[in-house]
Design a protein around this motif. Structure first.
Motif, PDB file in Angstrom:
ATOM      1  N   LEU A 123       0.777  -1.246  -0.031  1.00 19.30           N
ATOM      2  CA  LEU A 123       0.084   0.254  -0.080  1.00 19.30           C
ATOM      3  C   LEU A 123       1.083   1.247   0.053  1.00 19.30           C
ATOM      4  CD1 LEU A 123      -2.742  -1.015   2.799  1.00 19.30           C
ATOM      5  CD2 LEU A 123      -3.009  -1.044   0.413  1.00 19.30           C
ATOM      6  N   LEU A 253      -9.458  -2.975   1.400  1.00 19.61           N
ATOM      7  CA  LEU A 253      -9.811  -2.117   2.409  1.00 19.61           C
ATOM      8  C   LEU A 253     -11.244  -1.597   2.090  1.00 19.61           C
ATOM      9  CD1 LEU A 253      -6.758   0.518   2.238  1.00 19.61           C
ATOM     10  CD2 LEU A 253      -7.210  -1.293   3.952  1.00 19.61           C
ATOM     11  N   MET A 257     -12.328   3.306   4.838  1.00 16.98           N
ATOM     12  CA  MET A 257     -10.871   3.093   5.045  1.00 16.98           C
ATOM     13  C   MET A 257     -10.095   3.724   3.988  1.00 16.98           C
ATOM     14  SD  MET A 257      -9.256   2.376   7.928  1.00 16.98           S
ATOM     15  CE  MET A 257      -9.493   0.826   8.891  1.00 16.98           C
ATOM     16  N   MET A 260     -10.153   7.676   3.555  1.00 15.16           N
ATOM     17  CA  MET A 260      -9.418   8.049   4.744  1.00 15.16           C
ATOM     18  C   MET A 260      -7.961   7.994   4.293  1.00 15.16           C
ATOM     19  SD  MET A 260      -8.684   6.897   8.413  1.00 15.16           S
ATOM     20  CE  MET A 260      -9.828   6.179   8.862  1.00 15.16           C
ATOM     21  N   ALA A 261      -7.384   6.740   3.857  1.00 15.47           N
ATOM     22  CA  ALA A 261      -6.010   6.713   3.674  1.00 15.47           C
ATOM     23  C   ALA A 261      -5.670   7.503   2.185  1.00 15.47           C
ATOM     24  CB  ALA A 261      -5.780   5.181   3.130  1.00 15.47           C
ATOM     25  N   TYR A 264      -4.250  10.823   2.908  1.00 18.23           N
ATOM     26  CA  TYR A 264      -2.732  10.692   3.285  1.00 18.23           C
ATOM     27  C   TYR A 264      -2.028  10.382   2.020  1.00 18.23           C
ATOM     28  CZ  TYR A 264       1.464   8.770   4.931  1.00 18.23           C
ATOM     29  OH  TYR A 264       2.814   8.655   5.045  1.00 18.23           O
TER      30      TYR A 264
END
Lengths: 466, 213
Positions: A123, A253, A257, A260-261, A264
């Protein structure tokens, strides 16, 4: 202060730095295989330690497994008794310590650097290590990924950290559109020719530019994979929509999730005004198809260029070129087109993904391999690649052309399984190292793209892919 | 202080880019042990026949043109090479083979990054010197077998009665060799720091801990 992608990943994972400027870097993902792990597990047992975090680890046997396994094959079926011990040992270690493994019977087994991203274990933003130098592959996802030795495998198992010092930053800008017949493999071979196999030593190389932005994840992986052949144990590329689309498709995921990831992950690129210790700009539109002539990946030339002559060699300081020329049996040959090939290998963690197989198959449709070729094999990088290729009918194209269609593994890239060259055989190979004896004792390896290897299979010689 | 001075015969390898596949070919990576690789060091150059893991040097047909098959280099303890020594594969077996043969130091103008790290885990000292100095050391060692003396504390390489070069290595790495330290033991002294870091990460980046196998 503006930061490079490597700086950001370093800071994100930095546990602490000691007075000697050695840092503990937290490791998110640890891939294991049968060859560089047994002594590490033995070390854990000796110290009476357990793995620090089990779910950070994923294992699969890939280096020494036979590739003509067919159905209902298991570790006990391996004929090479020494190789069998290693695969059985990985089974035992994974079972005893509780590490998740895609074993030799699994339909997901594959070369760890092909399998990992496909199954969503890689990831963006992760630190990733493996006892294999081609771990740099995963840098394509905006990861800090590097190969480590077996002592470090033990260290990561025991502490979830790596004790290292920070590398310098190098930027390679690949701009422009490649010519017809030129692939990511040609572009990275060209780079290695340009900066040499020690050119990136001590550096993390970031690949950027308009070519990288337009390239698929598969192509980016091929380029990051061979950063190590340019001397850099870390190769990486920033995260963009192409990265996120791939991860969305391959990870497990949940939507929440993932989103949200993603917020970033989108920050995982070098800041615009940041300084690199070294920057190299390359116009990829000028690059021709590349083929290696010697015994180091830097011994690369345009497919239609002259092999270094005795005069060129006399100008050089060392005997390296002469030794390489002699080993490769090139004394009488002026160009690569003068050479006749015996074997073809399409596979390895560099070039065994679905895009590579499609490329090779495109040159084989309705054709037969040259009668000079004694064996041509295709080794898909993973169970998933194999299934996908079969769904697209690529296996038929390869088989009809006279190729053997094999099961996943590292295979003839390093000749640790029965797939090896015989002495003096000349091989067109899509792998990453043309070292002496790499594909078999006294074997002669020429590295090239899957498209070039397929054309070489048809013609028995290096030909113009455009 | 156990390993602070290395004195020994120098074997020269006048080549760039000696990769770890040459140092130990893939065939011998099938071993699951950490010792016993000395007989397979530089296997492709050292022998005329093909070897297997269950063979020893005695069983093999030797290439007597190769330096490590000639006396006194059969007892060499210091290896002198050119640029980019130990490039390529991450296999620590390369360092294990050098160590098991008896090499205690390797001198070159540059090293592969992974190989360089692996050396310190196995009490083999890699020394980086400029290309000019390497050239000079080759001159010194070419006519007759040379003996070098390496002082790890003074970081000094003495190559004849009156001459020496100083070299640069990180003290903490040298410490590993001199005192035979193990990185796992050192790192586990910071166990609670790692635990705190991990917990913070778990909260901040939950997707990394969410993946179900």
């Amino acid at each position: 202060m503006p930061a490079t992608l490597y700086d950001k990943l370093w800071d994100e994972h930095l546990v602490q730095t000691d007075d000697n400027n050695e840092s503990l870097i937290y490791i998110d993902r640890h891939y294991l295989h049968e060859v560089t792990s047994p002594q590490a597990f033995e070390g854990l047992r000796h110290k009476q330690l357990k793995p620090w975090r089990l779910d950070a680890n994923v294992a699969t046997p890939d280096h020494n497994v036979p590739t003509d396994r067919g159905d209902s094959f298991n570790a006990a079926s391996i004929e090479d008794e020494v190789a069998k011990i290693q695969v059985v040992e990985l089974d035992k270690n994974c079972n005893n310590f509780g590490i998740h493994q895609f074993d030799i019977a699994s339909n997901k087994q594959g070369i760890v650097h092909v399998m990992g991203p496909e199954l969503g274990y890689t990831l963006p933003g992760m630190t990733i290590v493996c006892g294999d130098s081609h771990t740099s592959t995963h840098g394509a996802f905006g990861c800090l990924a590097m190969g480590i030795g077996t002592s470090e495998v033990e260290h990561v198992l025991a502490t979830q950290c790596l004790k290292i010092t920070k590398l310098k930053n190098m930027l390679i800008n690949f701009n422009g559109h490649p010519r017809r017949g030129v692939t990511s493999k040609d572009i990275v071979l060209h780079l290695i020719k340009l900066i040499g196999t020690a050119g990136g030593t001590g550096h993390a190389i970031e690949f950027s530019g308009s070519y990288i932005s337009s390239a698929s994840m598969e192509s980016r992986m091929t380029i990051c994979n061979m950063a190590i052949e340019a001397g850099a144990k870390v190769g990486l590329a920033g995260v963009d929509k192409t990265t996120l689309d791939y991860v969305k498709k391959h990870s497990n995921l949940s939507d929440s999730m993932f989103s949200m990831a993603s917020e970033y992950w989108k920050t995982l690129k070098s800041d615009p005004d940041v300084n690199f210790d070294q920057t190299i700009n390359i116009d990829v539109s000028k690059i021709k198809p590349q083929v290696t002539w010697g015994t180091s990946p830097e011994m690369t030339i345009d497919f239609d260029a002259d092999i270094p002559s005795q005069e060129d060699i006399n100008e050089a300081n060392h005997e390296n070129l002469l030794l390489a020329k002699s080993y490769m049996g090139l004394d009488e040959s002026k160009t690569l087109q003068d050479l006749s090939f015996d074997r073809i290998f399409i596979g390895s963690c560099t070039n065994s993904r679905i895009e590579d197989l499609r490329d090779a198959a495109s040159a084989l449709r309705g054709k037969k391999i040259s009668k000079n070729i004694t064996e041509a094999i295709v080794v898909p990088g993973s169970g998933m690649v194999k299934a996908q290729a079969e769904e697209e009918g690529l296996d038929k194209i390869f088989l009809d052309a006279g190729f053997l269609w094999r099961d996943p593994g590292c295979s003839m890239c390093l000749g640790m399984n029965p797939d090896q060259l015989k002495p003096y055989e000349r091989c067109a190979s899509t792998s990453n190292r043309n070292f002496e004896g790499r594909q078999g004792n006294l074997g002669r390896t020429h590295l090239m793209s899957p498209l070039m290897a397929a054309l070489t299979a048809v013609n028995g010689k290096i030909t113009d892919p455009s | 202080m156990t390993n602070s001075v290395i004195t020994g015969i120098v074997a020269t390898f006048d080549r760039d880019n000696i990769d770890t596949d040459q140092i130990i070919p893939t065939e011998y990576l099938k071993s699951i042990k950490k010792f016993g690789f000395g007989d397979f060091l530089f296997d492709g150059w050292r022998y005329l026949d093909e070897g297997r893991l269950d063979m020893t040097s005695e069983d093999r047909s030797k290439n007597y043109d190769f330096i490590l098959n000639r006396k006194p280099f059969t007892n060499a303890e210091i290896l002198l090479a050119r640029d980019n020594f130990g490039c390529g594969s991450s296999r620590e077996h390369a360092v294990w083979a050098l160590r098991d043969f008896g090499f205690k130091a390797v001198i070159a103008s540059s090293f592969g990054d992974i190989f360089y790290n692996n050396c310190f885990k196995n009490s083999v000292l890699p020394i980086k010197l400029s290309k000019e100095k390497i050239n000079h050391l080759f001159e010194v060692s070419s006519s007759s077998p040379a003996n070098f003396q390496i002082d790890l504390i003074a970081k000094d390489l003495k190559f004849d009665d009156n001459s020496s070069y100083s070299f640069d290595v990180k003290d903490s790495l040298l410490d590993r060799i001199i005192n035979n330290l193990d990185d796992v033991d050192i790192t586990l002294k910071h166990k609670s720091d790692i635990e705190i870091f991990e917990q913070k990460r778990r909260n901040q980046r939950p997707w990394l801990f969410d993946y179900s196998n």
